[in-house]
Design an enzyme around this catalytic site. Structure first.
Site, PDB file in Angstrom:
ATOM      1  CB  ALA A 137      -0.888  -0.020   1.234  1.00 15.40           C
ATOM      2  N   GLY A 183       0.633  -5.005   1.122  1.00 20.91           N
ATOM      3  CA  GLY A 183      -0.598  -5.104   0.332  1.00 20.91           C
ATOM      4  C   GLY A 183      -0.373  -5.785  -1.009  1.00 20.91           C
ATOM      5  CD  GLU A 196      -2.306  -7.638   3.300  1.00 29.34           C
ATOM      6  OE1 GLU A 196      -2.024  -6.464   3.001  1.00 29.34           O
ATOM      7  OE2 GLU A 196      -2.923  -7.944   4.328  1.00 29.34           O
ATOM      8  CD  GLU A 254       1.812  -5.514   5.829  1.00 31.09           C
ATOM      9  OE1 GLU A 254       2.671  -6.409   6.010  1.00 31.09           O
ATOM     10  OE2 GLU A 254       0.996  -5.537   4.885  1.00 31.09           O
TER      11      GLU A 254
HETATM   12  N1  CO8 Z   1       4.485   3.221  -0.845  1.00 27.90           N
HETATM   13  C1  CO8 Z   1       4.818   4.394  -1.429  1.00 27.90           C
HETATM   14  N2  CO8 Z   1       5.893   4.526  -2.230  1.00 27.90           N
HETATM   15  C2  CO8 Z   1       6.662   3.441  -2.436  1.00 27.90           C
HETATM   16  C3  CO8 Z   1       6.380   2.194  -1.851  1.00 27.90           C
HETATM   17  C4  CO8 Z   1       5.219   2.106  -1.024  1.00 27.90           C
HETATM   18  N3  CO8 Z   1       4.819   0.963  -0.447  1.00 27.90           N
HETATM   19  N4  CO8 Z   1       7.314   1.324  -2.225  1.00 27.90           N
HETATM   20  C5  CO8 Z   1       8.171   1.987  -3.035  1.00 27.90           C
HETATM   21  N5  CO8 Z   1       7.775   3.270  -3.165  1.00 27.90           N
HETATM   22  C6  CO8 Z   1       8.421   4.325  -3.913  1.00 27.90           C
HETATM   23  C7  CO8 Z   1       9.663   4.852  -3.198  1.00 27.90           C
HETATM   24  O1  CO8 Z   1       9.308   5.800  -2.215  1.00 27.90           O
HETATM   25  C8  CO8 Z   1      10.438   5.457  -4.349  1.00 27.90           C
HETATM   26  O2  CO8 Z   1       9.871   6.705  -4.689  1.00 27.90           O
HETATM   27  P1  CO8 Z   1      10.833   8.021  -4.854  1.00 27.90           P
HETATM   28  O3  CO8 Z   1      11.682   7.691  -6.057  1.00 27.90           O
HETATM   29  O4  CO8 Z   1       9.863   9.121  -5.080  1.00 27.90           O
HETATM   30  O5  CO8 Z   1      11.616   8.125  -3.601  1.00 27.90           O
HETATM   31  C9  CO8 Z   1      10.115   4.507  -5.512  1.00 27.90           C
HETATM   32  O6  CO8 Z   1       8.931   3.813  -5.148  1.00 27.90           O
HETATM   33  C10 CO8 Z   1      11.209   3.492  -5.748  1.00 27.90           C
HETATM   34  O7  CO8 Z   1      11.466   2.827  -4.519  1.00 27.90           O
HETATM   35  P2  CO8 Z   1      12.935   2.688  -3.872  1.00 27.90           P
HETATM   36  O8  CO8 Z   1      13.820   3.817  -4.281  1.00 27.90           O
HETATM   37  O9  CO8 Z   1      12.759   2.456  -2.405  1.00 27.90           O
HETATM   38  O10 CO8 Z   1      13.404   1.354  -4.610  1.00 27.90           O
HETATM   39  P3  CO8 Z   1      14.447   0.263  -4.074  1.00 27.90           P
HETATM   40  O11 CO8 Z   1      14.686  -0.646  -5.233  1.00 27.90           O
HETATM   41  O12 CO8 Z   1      15.620   0.940  -3.424  1.00 27.90           O
HETATM   42  O13 CO8 Z   1      13.666  -0.528  -2.900  1.00 27.90           O
HETATM   43  C11 CO8 Z   1      11.787  -1.663  -1.886  1.00 27.90           C
HETATM   44  C12 CO8 Z   1      12.540  -1.293  -3.175  1.00 27.90           C
HETATM   45  C13 CO8 Z   1      12.662  -2.587  -1.026  1.00 27.90           C
HETATM   46  C14 CO8 Z   1      10.532  -2.414  -2.293  1.00 27.90           C
HETATM   47  C15 CO8 Z   1      11.453  -0.385  -1.089  1.00 27.90           C
HETATM   48  O14 CO8 Z   1      10.851   0.553  -1.965  1.00 27.90           O
HETATM   49  C16 CO8 Z   1      10.509  -0.614   0.062  1.00 27.90           C
HETATM   50  O15 CO8 Z   1      10.919  -1.099   1.115  1.00 27.90           O
HETATM   51  N6  CO8 Z   1       9.211  -0.251  -0.113  1.00 27.90           N
HETATM   52  C17 CO8 Z   1       8.212  -0.354   0.929  1.00 27.90           C
HETATM   53  C18 CO8 Z   1       7.758  -1.784   1.122  1.00 27.90           C
HETATM   54  C19 CO8 Z   1       6.732  -1.871   2.225  1.00 27.90           C
HETATM   55  O16 CO8 Z   1       6.988  -1.608   3.384  1.00 27.90           O
HETATM   56  N7  CO8 Z   1       5.498  -2.278   1.859  1.00 27.90           N
HETATM   57  C20 CO8 Z   1       4.431  -2.465   2.790  1.00 27.90           C
HETATM   58  C21 CO8 Z   1       3.586  -1.250   2.888  1.00 27.90           C
HETATM   59  S1  CO8 Z   1       2.367  -1.362   4.197  1.00 27.90           S
HETATM   60  C22 CO8 Z   1       1.056  -2.168   3.470  1.00 27.90           C
HETATM   61  O17 CO8 Z   1       1.102  -2.591   2.349  1.00 27.90           O
HETATM   62  C23 CO8 Z   1      -0.185  -2.324   4.315  1.00 27.90           C
HETATM   63  C24 CO8 Z   1      -1.216  -3.188   3.628  1.00 27.90           C
HETATM   64  C25 CO8 Z   1      -2.555  -2.556   3.690  1.00 27.90           C
HETATM   65  C26 CO8 Z   1      -3.583  -3.281   2.850  1.00 27.90           C
HETATM   66  C27 CO8 Z   1      -3.324  -3.261   1.352  1.00 27.90           C
HETATM   67  C28 CO8 Z   1      -4.488  -3.877   0.611  1.00 27.90           C
HETATM   68  C29 CO8 Z   1      -4.186  -4.520  -0.751  1.00 27.90           C
END
Ligand code: CO8
Length: 262
Positions: A69, A112, A115, A135
């Protein structure tokens, strides 16, 4: 399939009877936010009504199925925003689709994203896939079925470990543990494998496919005894279909069944 213009997803029909939905928000690794989910829901429900479509493949990019998400969208939310507006309530609408949905996961399927993948009826992955429920690291818990669907798929011990540690796992591990049906060498093979399966399913009676999906999904909600009774009702019901006669007569006459889907 009906032509629609979408901004955050792409819809194509690469094989007869098969729709391919590609999540397309590359700048945020397909992070899921309401505009994307709304498009996905509009698209899947229109495909469910589209008589030219029999099966749906859902994929992302080679880099990310969906990285979760959208954390930036969620960060400022209050309890009233979330509870009052049923936040993510509609995010599992895809589970209401009656046609089979085959997920093809490459790259990140986190939070998400994992999921959403687990909501698919058949799940494929490639060796490039990274699954996880991170999460816990954000001070929350999975909110779109992760605690339940992961536990059903891989058992409580592994699910508890994964959800409390937030550790990622690979496409190969997902296959070993039974979360995914097949793990392919690369992203292209994974999507093609999903399309092959969708095309195979599209060659069967739609009414039989619908009943199979419905019955197998009931196994996730009902006890075995009630589940078998449910299956039996559907099984008896299909003797009222034309396709049951067509399928069995074709077998007896050594001919290919020409389904009427009724
Ligand atoms: N939300 C918002 N932006 C994101 C997300 C995210 N989950 N994941 C990546 N991005 C964005 C980054 O902020 C970045 O944007 P910007 O260039 O503007 O800074 C861009 O995507 C590229 O990402 P990275 O530079 O971080 O890329 P890397 O290759 O270095 O890393 C990762 C990739 C490891 C995947 C890293 O981006 C990461 O850890 N992302 C977050 C993963 C995460 O914690 N996900 C769980 C979120 S909580 C959730 O999903 C709750 C579920 C709720 C229900 C959903 C229902 C379907």
């Amino acid at each position: 399939a009906a032509e629609h213009k979408y901004e955050h997803i792409q819809l194509t029909t690469p094989r007869p009877g098969v729709a391919l939905i590609t999540l397309n928000r590359p700048k945020a690794l397909n992070a899921l936010f309401s505009p994307l989910i709304n498009e996905l829901n509009t698209c899947t429900s229109s495909l469910d009504r589209d008589t030219s479509i029999s099966a749906i493949v859902l994929t992302g990019s080679p880099k990310a199925f969906a990285a979760g998400a959208d954390i930036k969208e969620m960060a400022p939310k209050t309890f009233s925003d979330a509870y009052g507006h049923d936040f993510i309530e509609s995010w599992s609408n895809i589970t209401r689709i009656k046609k089979p949905v085959i997920g093809a996961v490459n790259g990140y399927a986190l939070g998400g994203g994992c999921e959403l993948a687990m909501m698919c009826d058949i799940l494929y992955a490639s060796k490039t896939a990274t699954f996880g429920q991170p999460e816990i690291k954000l001070g929350i818990l999975p909110g779109a079925g992760g605690t339940q669907r992961l536990a059903h798929a891989v058992g409580k011990a592994k699910a508890m470990h994964l959800i409390l540690t937030g550790d990622n796992f690979s496409g190969e591990q997902a296959e070993q543990w039974g979360l995914v049906a097949k793990c392919f060498d690369d992203a292209e093979a994974c999507v093609n494998g999903a399309l092959d399966t969708a095309e195979k399913i599209a060659g069967y009676s739609k009414i039989a496919v619908k009943a199979c999906k419905e019955a197998v999904n009931k196994s996730q909600d009902l006890g075995v005894r009630e589940g078998v009774e449910y299956e039996r009702r559907l099984f008896h019901g299909l003797f009222g279909s034309q396709d049951q006669k067509i399928g069995m007569e074709a077998f007896a006459n050594k001919k290919k069944a020409e389904w009427t889907h009724s």
